[in-house]
Enzyme design. Structure first.
Site, short mmCIF file in Angstrom:
data_model
loop_
_atom_site.label_atom_id
_atom_site.label_comp_id
_atom_site.label_asym_id
_atom_site.label_seq_id
_atom_site.Cartn_x
_atom_site.Cartn_y
_atom_site.Cartn_z
N HIS A 1 33.94 47.53 45.98
CA HIS A 1 33.99 46.35 46.84
C HIS A 1 35.39 46.05 47.33
CE1 HIS A 1 29.94 44.52 45.22
NE2 HIS A 1 29.80 45.73 45.72
N ASP B 1 31.84 47.26 41.73
CA ASP B 1 32.30 45.98 42.22
C ASP B 1 33.72 46.18 42.75
OD1 ASP B 1 32.74 43.18 42.65
OD2 ASP B 1 31.28 42.74 41.09
#
Length: 366
Positions: free
Chosen positions: A215, A192
């Site tokens: 991310h 993430d």
């Protein structure tokens, strides 16, 4: 002389020095064999450091120290004026994802002040949980963020490597409700956000970061609650993103909130095949649950993107999708050059206003 010093460190739990008291976790029961659970030893060392006036160092030597359960380092009763956690080796999470998979944070610092976390590797050993989620069979826990600071101030994170996070959807480092935090020289690979910045964060400095896979670095998601503190005075400088889903991102839920983002600087950043190098997304609504048909109440202003260059994995390299009720304002692009397939990329703006300086590619839509 070195051997004598080594002997003294291992003989006594505490060693006084000009830099303050040094607490070696080995003397509190930690073992560097990668199997013996050192969770209790880490807490004993922390409590000893907290009880000491002045400055202290918690020393974690080379080797693999297994931390088999979530650990909360609380500063509520600390007398110490500053604690440095000096990690030379690795802290290793359980390979059995059921052990900590339902926890929010694996190593959590709460209500602390003047803490420095320096060096070493955080190994989340997330392969098992990754496989569980990929199987699609269900029943997998959410996974824990590796390192988190909450309700804290004057924090430094320096030279830390975070890898194999406990879940494909787990942040490497999460900061919220904290002020005066510095994250320096970190190499983060996760599923993430490499670094996520939550509500109530101010005076945050992030420098010399390598991110990927992951991310990107995200402010948010914000605005999940209607009443939440804002984010302001954030600097991200000298960072490289490689193959990430996003580069630098500001994200808020598409529903009412009194949150805000102000005075943010992203500068000296290299993008290598990043899907969304520069993005503001104020219409975040996962699974269309709790926000369809609404608009974000988070106010975003005074955000600068300076000296950002490299390659985008998609044609739209700059995307500002802001709130229709509270448009983004004072957005500045300066000396930005992003390409797609060795050609100029494009930009997209909704409800965003601002200005450009110097050479800006793709052509600004502000």
């Amino acid at each position: 002389m070195a051997l004598a010093l080594l002997f003294i460190i291992f003989l006594f739990p505490t060693l006084s020095s000009a830099a303050g008291n040094i607490y070696n976790v080995v003397n509190f029961g930690a073992r560097s064999d990668g199997r013996t659970d050192s969770s209790a030893a880490l807490l004993k060392a922390w409590n000893a450091a907290c009880a000491t006036a002045g400055k202290s160092t918690i020393y974690i030597p080379a080797g693999r120290f297994f931390v088999g359960r979530p650990v909360v380092f609380s500063g509520n009763y600390c007398k110490c004026r500053g604690i440095t956690v000096r990690l030379l080796g690795s802290l290793v999470a359980p390979s059995d994802y059921r052990a900590i998979g339902n926890s929010v944070i694996w190593l959590s610092f709460e209500f602390v002040s003047g803490v420095t976390f320096s060096g070493g590797t955080l190994d989340g050993q997330g392969a098992g949980l990754w496989a569980c989620k990929r199987s699609g069979d269900g029943g997998c826990p959410g996974g824990a963020t590796s390192l988190g600071f909450t309700n804290s101030k004057n924090i430094v994170i320096n030279g830390v490597t975070s890898l194999n996070s406990a879940s494909p959807n787990t942040d490497g480092i999460h900061v919220q409700l904290s002020t005066g935090v510095t994250i320096y020289k970190a190499n983060i690979a996760t599923g993430d956000d490499c670094i996520s910045i939550g509500a109530g964060t101010s005076n945050l400095w992030i420098e010399n970061i390598s991110c990927g896979p992951g991310h990107g670095i995200s402010i948010g998601s914000l605005g999940k609650d209607s009443n939440e503190p804002g984010v302001h005075n954030v600097t991200v400088t000298t960072a490289t993103f490689t193959g990430t889903e996003n580069g630098v991102r500001i994200k808020s839920w598409g529903r009412p909130s009194n949150g805000f983002v102000q005075r943010v600087l992203f500068q000296h950043i290299t993008m290598i095949n990043v899907q969304n190098p520069i993005i503001i997304d104020q219409n975040y609504c996962p699974d269309n649950n709790g926000c369809p048909g609404q608009v974000s109440g988070v106010r975003i202003s005074d955000v600068t993107y300076q000296d950002i260059h490299g390659s985008s994995a998609t044609q739209v390299a700059v995307k500002f999708d802001c709130s229709s009720r509270y448009p983004c304002s004072k957005i500045r692009l300066q000396d930005v050059k992003l390409t797609y397939n060795n050609q100029p990329a494009t930009s997209s703006c909704n409800h965003a206003g601002g200005s450009t300086y110097g050479l800006v590619v793709p052509r600004s839509c502000l």
